[in-house]
Design a protein around this motif. Structure first.
Motif, mmCIF file in Angstrom:
data_model
loop_
_atom_site.group_PDB
_atom_site.id
_atom_site.type_symbol
_atom_site.label_atom_id
_atom_site.label_comp_id
_atom_site.label_asym_id
_atom_site.label_seq_id
_atom_site.Cartn_x
_atom_site.Cartn_y
_atom_site.Cartn_z
ATOM 1 N N ARG A 268 0.831 -1.216 0.000
ATOM 2 C CA ARG A 268 0.000 0.000 0.000
ATOM 3 C C ARG A 268 0.857 1.255 0.000
ATOM 4 N N ARG A 269 2.127 1.120 0.375
ATOM 5 C CA ARG A 269 3.064 2.255 0.366
ATOM 6 C C ARG A 269 4.011 2.184 -0.834
ATOM 7 N N SER B 91 10.306 5.724 -0.505
ATOM 8 C CA SER B 91 9.599 4.510 -0.113
ATOM 9 C C SER B 91 10.487 3.589 0.707
ATOM 10 N N THR C 240 10.068 4.565 4.340
ATOM 11 C CA THR C 240 8.782 4.058 4.816
ATOM 12 C C THR C 240 8.850 2.561 5.059
#
Length: 940
Positions: free
Chosen positions: A336-337, A701, A704
């Motif tokens: 989802r990221r 990303s 994250t």
């Protein structure tokens, strides 16, 4: 007669290559020969090979394709799931239990139930593990897919289009802008030929090719060589094939990627150590129980089955499934990221990353050349916007309009608008020229209209000696030469400059000002071009006339801009204690400029090491270099250099993540602890070699993903405390009954399996879905040597498990003793015994419900987090209690588990005792918070 050094290089007969490096050595003489002599050296001609000759060579050398690696059979992947140590222990226990059932007289159905239950657990774990982790290696197929399917060659003087796999050494290949290169070739004709070598070298700028001989040296540095997997971006030419298939430079990288082993993650090592210790403890305690039971007069077989039950109580049967599914939850969160995880264990490896070796082009940068500054008449105008989309503006467009018009007319590239919603602006041709077209559009110029009004009538293409390109255009008043090129070379041909719209002599002071401006732009990491013009006497002027007596219009500075979000991501990684090292094939000055822009370099004295210097270093010297706490940039490096650096970091105990997008990155991506490839702009081979793919190509990303990876590890430790604490509650009653002389077990192996798989797995999964704690990125990376079962984790397991054990053991003996029945009179069918073992099982299930709430946090009160903030955990706990009620009340379950119905008073007592682990842990957390507050001298 040709010698071995003169023979063409290619895939050896049968497409098997024993030593690709020998083929490269064989090709070396072709690089050093004059173009006219290359044909004879490779036994071909300007007309190309005769068709019969090409067919013979195809049979001799094999097709121009990379060898396919054999995919491991599915049954082997399935079989691997049964080699886990927990699985092996349970399979052995299952086999022995089946044997015991066969030897019993009379046979006990409970023994058979135990054997079937253990086998079902093993099969279930294997099925979950296989479903979650099955991911076949396709690196070789991806590499082969990058080879173009067709190419143009001369065969017997006729131009033909043949399949790329049919190319053979000696073929003469015809090259034009936009072509993909199908084999390693020696250029014999070059007309402003420029190629993009980024997939092999990582260089962001296209490089010119020449037909002239070059001295001996590394193959990729030969300016008269072109290589499989690269692209022609401008110009045209012809080249003779010198190597095909696995003998190419691309094939060499394939061999490196195929040979690079997958590295085990820290979690894999920790789980392996844990499995050995738990299995060893289970076997040892089971053996001890067998020895203890024998002197009581019980026969061997029942004592053996009892010992197996103890062993099963200690083995966390649900752990493999819980671990796999919990990692899968992390995978879905990362997806989802925009981070696609291909290997489950890579999720946790991200959380323990200590070093990130990052590529530059396409990872930190946009991989799109962009003009950012225009200098004219002593003034620098800023240009906004990045990439090939003509969105942005020039600070003073009117002042530099003529400069940008001339620069745009002197271009062969073409800017292509997106044809659909998923496409982007792109450039056909040289990316530097594409940047000039974009900045002209930002200044409001319609270059199409300008070209129509001033059509090109002749040109003098760029070459590496002049470092200039000139086009001649017909105007309404005559003819005009438009020139662009390297600043020093072009300014040496200028006699005038344009100032405030007027042409004035280029004085020494003005020339020095222009040179200083060029140096300043270059010092900022920009690629600088100078632009000039002059009026000429006709449509076909001599080159000397067109390129002398020029009027300098100004300078253009461009770069491959960093991604906007990278700076923040780099800062986040630094704050998390992660070291970032740039590893690029680009020039050191370019690499350092980008590194400064994104925050990788902040000091004035970074350590910049080139590939040539790495070659001269011993392993000891490299280890010493990496041990220094310096800001490190590795530039002009090859795939072998990247792998060597990754290995050296791993030798020091670092957990290494490597980012990349090109085929040259594939070996290091595969060898790293966690390989991170670019999903949108990267190559297939990089994506297949990596364990993680960034769908948005954003370095941000990674930060994250690290945050989520750290949360995964924290959650794994939470559910380990949860799972192992109740094992103590299962084992202690058995030990107490044995030493108290009670003839039966307080909880059976089948009941234990029901707890482990029926009541514990779902809450453990819910714990695995806990969100990251707020300060997770403010902590340093955990040490790879840190044990999964640290002293703190082990202590908490003993603390919570001890409370559970004391409660359920007390409940069992209270119920048995209160009945007034002597121990020796108890049998498996005694109602009081069935009620007692039901209370033990229910007591463990209820205490685990409250235990799950306790382990959600390490020090923070559950009241502050919120009792209802993880509804999945509450639902999972409720399911476990409901299942326990079914086992207590429903006759089919009573028959399988040998249980009895409990009354309301029993449930009330068990619930009250079950809350004790939560209450005790809240007191422990409050004490820890109070202690920390005293140490910091802060109020509670």
């Amino acid at each position: 007669m040709r010698t071995g050094a003169d023979r063409p290089a290619g895939a050896v007969k049968g497409a098997a290559v024993d030593d690709a490096s020998s083929a490269l050595v064989a090709a070396a003489p072709a690089r050093q020969l004059a173009a006219a002599d290359v044909y004879a050296a490779l036994d071909t001609s300007r007309r190309g090979l005769a068709p019969a000759q090409a067919a013979k060579r195809l049979q001799e050398y094999g097709p121009n394709e990379l060898p396919r690696t054999r995919r491991r059979a599915v049954w082997r992947d399935v079989a691997t799931q049964f080699t886990d140590l927990f699985a092996v222990v349970l399979l052995v226990a299952c086999a022995i239990t089946f044997l015991a059932y066969g030897l019993q007289q009379p046979r006990d159905a409970g023994t058979l139930q135990l054997a079937v239950a253990i086998l079902a657990v093993v099969v279930l774990n294997a099925a979950i593990g296989f479903a979650q982790e099955y991911s076949a290696e396709r690196t070789a197929q991806a590499l082969a897919a990058m080879v173009p399917h067709a190419c143009r060659v001369l065969r017997g003087g006729e131009r033909l289009e043949v399949p790329a796999r049919d190319l053979v050494p000696g073929d003469v290949v015809v090259l034009e802008a936009g072509d993909a290169v199908s084999a390693d070739c020696r250029v014999v004709e070059a007309h402003e030929l420029t190629v993009d070598n980024a997939p092999l070298t990582g260089e962001s700028n296209p490089v010119g090719r020449t037909a002239e001989p070059v001295p001996a040296g590394p193959a990729l540095e030969a300016r008269n060589g072109i290589f499989m997997g690269t692209d022609v971006v401008a110009g045209s030419g012809r080249a003779v094939v010198v190597a095909t298939g696995a003998s190419t430079e691309f094939g060499r990288i394939y061999r490196l990627a195929a040979a690079a082993p997958r590295q085990k993650t820290p979690l894999q090592h920790q789980v392996a150590v844990m499995a050995r210790r738990v299995a060893g403890a289970a076997l040892a305690i089971g053996a001890l129980m067998f020895v203890v039971r024998l002197p009581t007069g019980e026969s061997v077989l029942p004592s053996f089955v009892f010992a197996l039950g103890v062993m099963v109580a200690l083995v966390p049967e649900g752990l493999p499934a819980t671990l796999s599914v919990s990692l899968a939850i992390g995978v879905r969160r990362m997806a989802r990221r925009q981070a696609l995880i291909k290997q489950l264990l890579a999720v946790e490896a991200l959380g323990s990353t200590t070093v990130v070796c990052t590529d530059k082009t396409g990872t930190l940068t946009q991989a799109e050349m962009t003009v950012t500054r225009v200098w004219a008449d002593g003034v620098v105008d800023e240009v906004s916007g990045v990439g090939y989309a003509p969105q942005g503006e020039v600070a003073d467009a009117a002042a530099v309009r003529e400069l940008l018009r001339v620069a745009g007319l002197c271009c062969d590239a073409r800017l292509v608008a997106p044809a659909g919603p998923r496409e982007h602006w792109r450039v056909l041709g040289d990316t530097t020229e594409g940047a000039l077209l974009v900045v002209a559009a930002k200044a409001g110029l319609d270059l199409g209209a300008e070209a129509a009004a001033t059509p090109r009538v002749t040109e003098f293409p760029f070459d590496s000696d002049r470092k200039l390109m000139t086009t001649v255009h017909r105007t309404t008043t005559g003819h005009q030469a438009c020139v662009k090129g390297a600043p020093m070379e072009l300014m040496a041909r200028c006699t005038d400059m344009e100032r405030e719209g007027r042409q004035e002599p280029l004085t020494g002071r003005h020339r020095a000002q222009a040179v200083a401006a060029s140096d300043e732009l270059a010092a900022q990491g920009l690629r600088v071009l100078a632009v000039a013009r002059r009026e000429v006497g006709g449509p076909r002027p001599a080159q000397q006339e067109a390129e002398s007596g020029l009027t300098l219009l100004g300078l253009v500075g461009m770069l491959d801009p960093p991604r906007a979000e990278v700076t923040e991501a780099v800062a986040a990684c630094r704050g998390a204690g992660i070291r970032i090292v740039m590893v690029t094939g680009d020039h050191p000055l370019t690499g350092e400029a980008v590194a400064r822009r994104v925050g990788i370099v902040r000091r004035s004295d970074p350590v910049v090491v080139t590939g040539a210097r790495l070659d001269a270093m011993s392993d000891e010297e490299l280890d010493a270099l990496l041990a220094e706490p310096s800001e490190l940039l590795l530039c002009r490096v090859s795939p072998e250099h990247k792998m060597r650096v990754v290995t050296a970091f791993q030798r020091r105990g670092e957990v290494v993540a490597v980012t990349g997008d090109g085929a040259n990155d594939a070996p290091a991506l595969k060898h790293a602890d966690i390989g991170v490839a670019m999903g949108a702009g990267g190559t297939d081979v990089a994506r297949e070699a990596a364990a993680m793919v960034l769908l948005d190509d954003s370095f941000a990303s990674i930060a994250t993903a690290v945050r989520l990876g750290r949360a995964v590890y924290q959650n794994i430790r939470k559910f380990l405390v949860y799972l192992f604490s109740h094992n103590i509650g299962e084992l202690v009653p058995i030990l107490a009954a044995t030493f108290a002389g009670f003839p039966l077990v307080p909880i059976t192996a089948v009941q234990i399996l029901a707890i482990d798989l029926g009541s514990d797995v779902l809450p453990a999964l819910a714990l695995g879905a806990e969100p990251p704690e707020p300060d997770v990125m403010d902590r340093p990376p955990r040490s790879p040597r840190e044990r999964l079962f640290s002293a703190a984790v082990t202590g908490r397991i003993l603390f919570l498990g001890g409370i559970q054990a004391a409660c359920v053991t007390g409940v069992f003996f209270w119920h048995v003793v209160a009945s007034g029945i002597p121990f020796d009179d108890f049998t498996r069918d005694t109602p009081v015994y069935r009620e007692a073992i039901t209370m033990v099982q229910a007591g463990i299930v209820l205490s685990q419900f409250f235990n799950a709430l306790a382990v959600r946090t390490e020090r923070q009160s559950i009241l502050k987090v919120g009792l209802l903030s993880n509804p999945a955990l509450l639902a999972a706990g409720g399911f476990g209690v409901a299942l326990m009620a079914a086992i207590s009340y429903l006759p089919p379950f009573q028959a399988v588990f040998h249980t009895a119905a409990l009354d309301a008073a029993d449930w009330a007592v068990l619930t009250a005792l079950g809350t004790l682990p939560l209450l005790a842990d809240e007191i422990r957390k409050a004490w820890l918070r109070r202690r920390d507050a005293r140490r910091k001298g802060a109020p509670r």
